[in-house]
Design a protein around this motif. Sequence first.
Motif, PDB file in Angstrom:
ATOM      1  N   UNK A 147      -9.661   4.635 126.994  1.00 61.67           N
ATOM      2  CA  UNK A 147      -9.385   6.003 126.552  1.00 61.67           C
ATOM      3  C   UNK A 147      -9.549   6.114 125.036  1.00 61.67           C
ATOM      4  N   UNK A 148      -9.224   7.273 124.495  1.00 63.25           N
ATOM      5  CA  UNK A 148      -9.346   7.457 123.047  1.00 63.25           C
ATOM      6  C   UNK A 148      -8.530   6.387 122.312  1.00 63.25           C
ATOM      7  N   UNK A 149      -9.062   5.865 121.222  1.00 60.33           N
ATOM      8  CA  UNK A 149      -8.372   4.783 120.501  1.00 60.33           C
ATOM      9  C   UNK A 149      -7.121   5.274 119.787  1.00 60.33           C
ATOM     10  N   UNK A 150      -6.201   4.361 119.516  1.00 66.92           N
ATOM     11  CA  UNK A 150      -4.994   4.692 118.756  1.00 66.92           C
ATOM     12  C   UNK A 150      -4.757   3.709 117.602  1.00 66.92           C
ATOM     13  N   UNK A 151      -5.484   2.601 117.586  1.00 63.36           N
ATOM     14  CA  UNK A 151      -5.258   1.580 116.557  1.00 63.36           C
ATOM     15  C   UNK A 151      -5.391   2.152 115.154  1.00 63.36           C
ATOM     16  N   UNK A 152      -6.295   3.137 114.987  1.00 63.70           N
ATOM     17  CA  UNK A 152      -6.541   3.717 113.665  1.00 63.70           C
ATOM     18  C   UNK A 152      -5.347   4.536 113.157  1.00 63.70           C
ATOM     19  N   UNK A 153      -4.378   4.793 114.020  1.00 62.61           N
ATOM     20  CA  UNK A 153      -3.199   5.560 113.617  1.00 62.61           C
ATOM     21  C   UNK A 153      -2.124   4.685 112.991  1.00 62.61           C
ATOM     22  N   UNK A 177      -1.527   9.707 125.125  1.00 68.27           N
ATOM     23  CA  UNK A 177      -2.044   9.137 123.874  1.00 68.27           C
ATOM     24  C   UNK A 177      -0.891   8.836 122.921  1.00 68.27           C
ATOM     25  N   UNK A 178       0.053   9.778 122.804  1.00 65.05           N
ATOM     26  CA  UNK A 178       1.203   9.559 121.924  1.00 65.05           C
ATOM     27  C   UNK A 178       2.011   8.348 122.364  1.00 65.05           C
ATOM     28  N   UNK A 182       2.667   5.205 119.995  1.00 67.57           N
ATOM     29  CA  UNK A 182       4.040   4.871 119.604  1.00 67.57           C
ATOM     30  C   UNK A 182       4.306   3.369 119.741  1.00 67.57           C
ATOM     31  N   UNK A 183       3.593   2.711 120.626  1.00 67.94           N
ATOM     32  CA  UNK A 183       3.786   1.277 120.828  1.00 67.94           C
ATOM     33  C   UNK A 183       3.336   0.457 119.623  1.00 67.94           C
ATOM     34  N   UNK A 184       2.412   0.991 118.831  1.00 67.02           N
ATOM     35  CA  UNK A 184       1.914   0.253 117.672  1.00 67.02           C
ATOM     36  C   UNK A 184       2.309   0.907 116.350  1.00 67.02           C
ATOM     37  N   UNK A 185       2.914   2.092 116.427  1.00 67.05           N
ATOM     38  CA  UNK A 185       3.270   2.816 115.207  1.00 67.05           C
ATOM     39  C   UNK A 185       4.516   3.654 115.492  1.00 67.05           C
TER      40      UNK A 185
END
Length: 254
Positions: A147-153, A177-178, A182-185
């Motif tokens: 799915x859409x990435x989240x690492x960049x957040x 997505x949130x 939330x798991x990494x930020x």
Amino acid sequence: MAQEAVPVRGARLGRAAGATGAEATVHGVVLLLPHGEPVSTRRQSPVAAAAARLLARRLAREGRPEGLVTHVVRYRYRGWNGSASHPVEDARWAADEAVRRYGDVPVCLAGTGMGARAALHAADHPAVNSVLALAPWLPEQRGRACPDPVKQLTGRQVLLVHGTNDERTDPELSYRLAERAKKINRDVCRFEVHTDGHGLSQHRAEVLALAADFVLGAVFARGYSRPVRDALAAPPPLGLRMPLAAGFGASLRH
């Protein structure tokens, strides 16, 4: 049949609002990313740009004393256009341009619909310290493993806002997505605007107040109102399904 050529044009920043003029010192920038379409090489919709200017003017007015400038980004094309992700490239260009114009100041990417998705994707730009995503367009990833990435957040302050009756962009997808982000930020929260639709027009005053509270708090590190602080501190699902209270903004920062 010959393939239609994609017109060549450049992204631009709309007219600055806020702390402008010879005597003004800019301490923060908000780049507004309007909604668009899944596929289109037409010019940006003037209706979408006008909607973005409404938020741009509100943020500029609220942040002028602290040196905030806002710009609406004028995309090359109004479409996402598959893997080309044109608005993401335009958002990164706009962040580069903000640094060129104003120097080393924090940048917030604030988008609606497709623009919200572009803001989330472009959050890895080194000047970006925060992202405001209103009713983000996050299409189902049928047939794709990722799915859409989240690492960049990571390392960014992130607020998502979605109407529970949105029939154009699925609020459940923004929740998912949130949840991953939330798991990494820990600095991720999400507000739900109950009974409101895609335009968030039924509770416009509250949404604008929430946006201003978050953006000014993130860009100038001056702290948030109690509801935003609570949403950031609460574990999922509470902090990601925080209801936007009627009358939000009437008595902030108590």
